[in-house]
Design an enzyme around this catalytic site. Structure first.
Site, PDB file in Angstrom:
ATOM      1  N   SER B 163       0.843  -1.202   0.000  1.00 16.40           N
ATOM      2  CA  SER B 163       0.000   0.000   0.000  1.00 16.40           C
ATOM      3  C   SER B 163       0.872   1.244   0.000  1.00 16.40           C
ATOM      4  O   SER B 163       1.907   1.282   0.669  1.00 16.40           O
ATOM      5  CB  SER B 163      -0.908   0.020   1.232  1.00 16.40           C
ATOM      6  OG  SER B 163      -1.691  -1.147   1.274  1.00 16.40           O
ATOM      7  N   GLU B 246      -0.268  -2.481  16.292  1.00 18.14           N
ATOM      8  CA  GLU B 246      -1.213  -2.143  15.235  1.00 18.14           C
ATOM      9  C   GLU B 246      -2.622  -2.590  15.594  1.00 18.14           C
ATOM     10  O   GLU B 246      -3.582  -1.893  15.338  1.00 18.14           O
ATOM     11  CB  GLU B 246      -0.737  -2.843  13.962  1.00 18.14           C
ATOM     12  CG  GLU B 246      -1.482  -2.496  12.712  1.00 18.14           C
ATOM     13  CD  GLU B 246      -0.918  -3.275  11.519  1.00 18.14           C
ATOM     14  OE1 GLU B 246      -1.136  -2.827  10.405  1.00 18.14           O
ATOM     15  OE2 GLU B 246      -0.281  -4.327  11.712  1.00 18.14           O
TER      16      GLU B 246
HETATM   17  C1  LIG Z   1      -6.156  -3.677   0.657  1.00 22.60           C
HETATM   18  C2  LIG Z   1      -4.952  -4.462   1.029  1.00 22.60           C
HETATM   19  C3  LIG Z   1      -3.801  -3.808   1.432  1.00 22.60           C
HETATM   20  C4  LIG Z   1      -2.655  -4.518   1.755  1.00 22.60           C
HETATM   21  N1  LIG Z   1      -1.526  -3.831   2.097  1.00 22.60           N
HETATM   22  C5  LIG Z   1      -0.375  -4.511   2.343  1.00 22.60           C
HETATM   23  C6  LIG Z   1       0.826  -3.818   2.617  1.00 22.60           C
HETATM   24  O1  LIG Z   1       0.870  -2.577   2.629  1.00 22.60           O
HETATM   25  N2  LIG Z   1       1.965  -4.521   2.828  1.00 22.60           N
HETATM   26  C7  LIG Z   1       1.975  -5.888   2.811  1.00 22.60           C
HETATM   27  O2  LIG Z   1       3.028  -6.468   3.036  1.00 22.60           O
HETATM   28  N3  LIG Z   1       0.833  -6.593   2.551  1.00 22.60           N
HETATM   29  C8  LIG Z   1      -0.333  -5.932   2.312  1.00 22.60           C
HETATM   30  N4  LIG Z   1      -1.490  -6.641   2.021  1.00 22.60           N
HETATM   31  C9  LIG Z   1      -1.407  -8.087   1.904  1.00 22.60           C
HETATM   32  C10 LIG Z   1      -2.168  -8.870   2.956  1.00 22.60           C
HETATM   33  O3  LIG Z   1      -1.485  -8.868   4.160  1.00 22.60           O
HETATM   34  C11 LIG Z   1      -2.363 -10.286   2.375  1.00 22.60           C
HETATM   35  O4  LIG Z   1      -3.243 -10.186   1.302  1.00 22.60           O
HETATM   36  C12 LIG Z   1      -2.917 -11.249   3.384  1.00 22.60           C
HETATM   37  O5  LIG Z   1      -1.992 -11.510   4.404  1.00 22.60           O
HETATM   38  C13 LIG Z   1      -3.319 -12.566   2.734  1.00 22.60           C
HETATM   39  O6  LIG Z   1      -2.308 -13.092   1.940  1.00 22.60           O
HETATM   40  P1  LIG Z   1      -2.620 -13.534   0.434  1.00 22.60           P
HETATM   41  O7  LIG Z   1      -3.274 -12.414  -0.238  1.00 22.60           O
HETATM   42  O8  LIG Z   1      -1.369 -14.081  -0.148  1.00 22.60           O
HETATM   43  O9  LIG Z   1      -3.686 -14.701   0.547  1.00 22.60           O
HETATM   44  P2  LIG Z   1      -3.371 -16.229   0.824  1.00 22.60           P
HETATM   45  O10 LIG Z   1      -2.498 -16.377   2.001  1.00 22.60           O
HETATM   46  O11 LIG Z   1      -2.975 -16.915  -0.435  1.00 22.60           O
HETATM   47  O12 LIG Z   1      -4.811 -16.728   1.237  1.00 22.60           O
HETATM   48  C14 LIG Z   1      -5.819 -17.098   0.296  1.00 22.60           C
HETATM   49  C15 LIG Z   1      -6.961 -17.757   1.066  1.00 22.60           C
HETATM   50  O13 LIG Z   1      -6.479 -18.918   1.742  1.00 22.60           O
HETATM   51  C16 LIG Z   1      -6.788 -18.826   3.114  1.00 22.60           C
HETATM   52  N5  LIG Z   1      -5.692 -19.427   3.903  1.00 22.60           N
HETATM   53  C17 LIG Z   1      -4.357 -19.262   3.759  1.00 22.60           C
HETATM   54  N6  LIG Z   1      -3.702 -19.909   4.715  1.00 22.60           N
HETATM   55  C18 LIG Z   1      -4.625 -20.492   5.507  1.00 22.60           C
HETATM   56  C19 LIG Z   1      -4.582 -21.284   6.690  1.00 22.60           C
HETATM   57  N7  LIG Z   1      -3.433 -21.597   7.284  1.00 22.60           N
HETATM   58  N8  LIG Z   1      -5.745 -21.672   7.218  1.00 22.60           N
HETATM   59  C20 LIG Z   1      -6.928 -21.350   6.640  1.00 22.60           C
HETATM   60  N9  LIG Z   1      -7.044 -20.611   5.537  1.00 22.60           N
HETATM   61  C21 LIG Z   1      -5.904 -20.181   4.979  1.00 22.60           C
HETATM   62  C22 LIG Z   1      -6.890 -17.343   3.392  1.00 22.60           C
HETATM   63  O14 LIG Z   1      -7.687 -17.081   4.534  1.00 22.60           O
HETATM   64  C23 LIG Z   1      -7.552 -16.841   2.142  1.00 22.60           C
HETATM   65  O15 LIG Z   1      -8.932 -17.041   2.206  1.00 22.60           O
HETATM   66  C24 LIG Z   1      -2.653  -5.937   1.689  1.00 22.60           C
HETATM   67  C25 LIG Z   1      -3.811  -6.598   1.282  1.00 22.60           C
HETATM   68  C26 LIG Z   1      -4.949  -5.897   0.952  1.00 22.60           C
HETATM   69  C27 LIG Z   1      -6.161  -6.642   0.518  1.00 22.60           C
END
Ligand SMILES: Cc1cc2nc3c(=O)[nH]c(=O)nc-3n(C[C@H](O)[C@H](O)[C@H](O)COP(=O)(O)OP(=O)(O)OC[C@H]3O[C@@H](n4cnc5c(N)ncnc54)[C@H](O)[C@@H]3O)c2cc1C
Lengths: 308, 397
Positions: B163, B246
């Site tokens: 972000s 946070e």
């Molecule tokens: C608007 C927005 C702003 C963001 N800003 C930042 C930022 O500034 N900096 C930064 O570093 N990141 C940022 N993020 C990233 C955010 O932290 C990640 O999207 C989040 O941690 C999920 O990771 P992923 O998108 O890879 O999803 P994944 O980890 O691939 O997850 C996909 C799905 O699988 C499920 N899942 C995964 N692992 C498990 C488990 N162990 N048990 C059950 N279900 C599971 C998840 O719940 C989800 O439904 C941002 C995300 C958004 C949407």
């Protein structure tokens, strides 16, 4: 450091612990199951008059009655803590009505009288057969009623011809009932977590399966939000906060008992497990002192008036 | 149990309220969501006003340039600024709520002196380079490599969903410094200047149409070793210290905002007649009650944290008060993110077909709200945390 001190004080915690100990000693699991068995279709008495007296002596009913009137002189924050404990123990009897009757109906404050109330809506009254008085009834003696079979073995029901008005007790009744619900929700959460850690399938505790974990996590979230709402409402006594506390606590108790039942599997469907007792009591309480619709309408009205 | 404020606190509230009444009418117009330089300037201008008035870093420790306010004063600050409709932290989110507190807690005196004052003044913007294409929920599996070369780390890899990357001056970057160690033990926390050679930012368009976050490609970027906060390979712990900062209060203002939005929604419903629908009306009443309870939950958490350092407060339990331990962050976030999504779904009901019009007030908010159950730890991950760390259920195989 000073500031908002939302957490219960040491005195409040001591009061809670006292009631918990009293109930653990006098109404543990064995006594609970004995009263379920004793209630049976023959309809033996559910309220243990001896225990009722002990509760009275411990100040359970006279808690909020001013000291000048022989009460303990405490307030709603203390009351919700002890009612939470009663909910946890699944203690039967018209606890809220008798508490509300302290100072109004002779003997209620001391636990000498069992007082029920027109608090269920419809044409049903709980514990009518055992009650010395009915809150909201216009005259003495208590109205006669037709016994009906109750879904909750520990909440006997009667159908009555004429219904009384308890609107003056509604707010406090709602709050104390919500505290009972929170106690029940916390208890079913404990039961579910314990069972999930012990019961094994596929070579591991079922609590290691995420589907089970997430049910438990959801139970905790609902219970904690509801508990905070109940405590806050006890401090402010604001009608909107009380209505919200009631809604959230009903949901936490009913959904919590159902999720607990699911975690228990087939065991959850048995008479022997306590889960159904929590669910059935939660159903009874969910409609007590007003419906969800009434609470939501009250909140909607407040919302519309807010900030305008 | 007590929800009353001390005289000192009421004083603090009154002074803040008076200041807000003076300063807010003089603010420039809010820039459009797509105007990033404009947004940065706007957020920086607001932060500067806070700084000049002595409200910047209110709850930061004094030796970090903060004001050393109590958690309750901080809560009052968040409540009052939101109630008055003051600007959000916006682009300063990471600097004020994550990178800054990390440096305050774990940085050296020189590092604090270098990085914290510009954050408090609104002069420098930070972004958070944690997530990677292959490391989301499983953050500790991150692969961006940092190899020591003299007095610098040479960093290569890519970050995603960063972000505010486009306008940031600094990035709090998690890198792998020991590929052979267990995954949590080979991570290091670095402050990376975003204008360093080898940093490429490619904005990503969100489903709301704007570019809120970006991909960040790192090609042999040299980051001075002096920019490392905490020890080499200790970055996971360093990061977790602040994730707890946070969670405690990051959403307080938003709960207040939700109640206000709901009030506006009710008045709109009254105007367009949908208030007469009892199902909708009741749904709104219930939500109002829920947001009220969420507000009380933040007060509970803050009250619990009073007098306890924030890091320890997070792991404290409700212990004696009923046997079920509670931590503020995950429980609150689960309930709040759900309620807030429900709020905008309700708004769509009030608007009817109008909810399909992108320029309608609540349509963009509804789209944004879809991220609340994903960003900062998905709801599934939060439930894992609640079940394993609060309820003590076993880890699966
Ligand atoms: C608007 C927005 C702003 C963001 N800003 C930042 C930022 O500034 N900096 C930064 O570093 N990141 C940022 N993020 C990233 C955010 O932290 C990640 O999207 C989040 O941690 C999920 O990771 P992923 O998108 O890879 O999803 P994944 O980890 O691939 O997850 C996909 C799905 O699988 C499920 N899942 C995964 N692992 C498990 C488990 N162990 N048990 C059950 N279900 C599971 C998840 O719940 C989800 O439904 C941002 C995300 C958004 C949407």
């Amino acid at each position: 450091m000073r500031g908002v001190h939302f957490q219960p004080t040491e005195d409040q915690e001591a009061l809670r612990a006292g009631v918990r100990d009293l109930l653990a000693g006098r109404y543990g699991r064995e006594e609970l199951r004995a009263s379920v068995d004793g209630a049976g279709p023959a309809g033996g008495p559910v309220v243990d008059r001896g225990l009722w007296r002990e509760l009275g002596e411990a100040g359970f009913f006279a808690l909020r009655l001013p000291e000048a009137e022989g009460g303990v002189g405490l307030g709603l924050p203390e009351a919700v803590l002890v009612f939470e404990e009663a909910g946890r123990a699944l203690l039967p009897g018209p606890l809220v009505a008798t508490h509300l009757a302290a100072g109004v109906v002779p003997g209620a404050a001391a636990g000498k009288a069992v007082v029920t109330a027109f608090d269920l809506g419809g044409d049903l009254v709980a514990y009518l057969g055992e009650a010395d008085a009915v809150l909201g009834a216009s005259g003495e003696p208590p109205p006669a009623g037709e016994p009906v079979r109750s879904v909750d073995p520990l909440t006997p029901l009667h159908r009555v011809a004429a219904y009384g008005d308890v609107s003056e007790y509604r707010a406090t009744g709602t709050l104390l009932t919500a505290a009972l619900q929170v106690g029940s929700a916390l208890r079913t959460l404990e039961l579910a977590v314990r069972y999930a850690a012990e019961r094994e399938q596929f070579g591991q505790p079922i609590g290691a399966f995420q589907a089970v974990k997430h049910l438990c996590a959801g139970m905790l979230v609902r219970a904690e939000v509801a508990r905070t709402a109940v405590y806050a409402a006890a401090v402010t006594a604001a009608p909107g906060e009380i209505a919200a506390a009631g809604l959230l606590a009903d949901e936490a108790a009913v959904a919590g008992a159902r999720d607990c039942l699911q975690v228990y599997g087939g065991m959850g469907f048995t008479w022997e497990a306590d889960v159904h007792l929590h669910l059935k009591r939660a159903w009874v309480r969910a409609g007590q002192w007003g419906t969800a619709a009434q609470a939501e309408e009250l909140l909607a009205e407040e919302l519309l008036a807010s900030g305008s | 149990m007590d929800l009353t404020y001390t005289e000192e606190e009421q004083d603090f509230r009154a002074r803040l309220r008076a200041w807000l009444a003076v300063v807010l009418p003089g603010l420039p117009a809010r820039p459009s969501p797509d105007d990033w330089p404009g947004r940065r300037a706007y957020d920086a201008g607001w932060q500067r006003r806070l700084y000049d008035a002595g409200y910047a870093g209110l709850h930061w420790p004094l030796d970090a340039g903060g004001r050393g306010a109590t958690p309750t004063q901080h809560l009052i600050f968040l409540e009052e600024t939101e109630r008055a409709g003051a600007p959000y932290v916006g682009a300063n989110f990471v600097g004020l709520l994550h990178a800054g507190p990390t440096i305050a807690a774990e940085g050296t005196a020189e590092q604090r002196a270098r990085w914290l004052p510009p954050v408090l003044r609104g002069d420098e913007v930070w972004c958070q380079g944690f997530s990677e294409p292959d490391a989301g929920s499983d953050l500790a599996s991150l692969r961006t490599r940092a190899v020591r070369d003299g007095d610098a780390y040479v960093v290569t890899g890519s970050k995603v969903w960063t972000s505010h990357a486009e306008v940031a001056d600094w990035c709090e970057l998690l890198v792998r410094t020991d590929p052979d160690a267990p995954k949590h033990r080979g991570i290091t926390w670095l402050a990376m200047p975003m204008d360093a050679p080898g940093v490429t930012v490619r904005p990503l368009r969100t489903l709301a149409g704007s570019a809120e976050f970006a991909e960040v490609f790192l090609d042999e970027v040299r980051v001075p070793v002096a920019n490392r906060v905490g020890a080499e390979n200790d970055g996971w712990r360093v990061t977790m210290v602040t994730l707890s900062f946070e969670r405690g209060t990051a959403f307080v203002g938003e709960v207040v905002a939700c109640r206000r939005t709901l009030g506006e929604l009710a008045r709109r419903a009254k105007e367009n007649g949908s208030w007469d629908d009892p199902v909708l009306r009741r749904r709104m009443g219930r939500l109002y009650g829920e947001f009220g309870a969420l507000w009380r939950l933040t007060q509970w958490n803050v009250s619990e944290a009073m007098g306890v350092p924030p890091v320890r407060a997070k792991s404290r339990t409700r212990g004696s008060s009923g046997g079920v331990p509670g931590t503020g962050g995950s429980v609150f976030k689960l309930a709040y993110s759900h309620a807030r999504q429900e709020l905008y779904d309700t708004a769509a009901q009030v608007l009817g077909a109008g909810s399909l019009v992108l320029d309608e007030e609540w349509t963009l908010d509804r789209l944004s709200s879809l991220s609340y159950t994903i960003a900062a730890g998905t709801s599934q991950i939060q439930r894992n945390i609640v079940a394993e760390r609060i309820l003590g259920l076993p880890k699966g195989r």
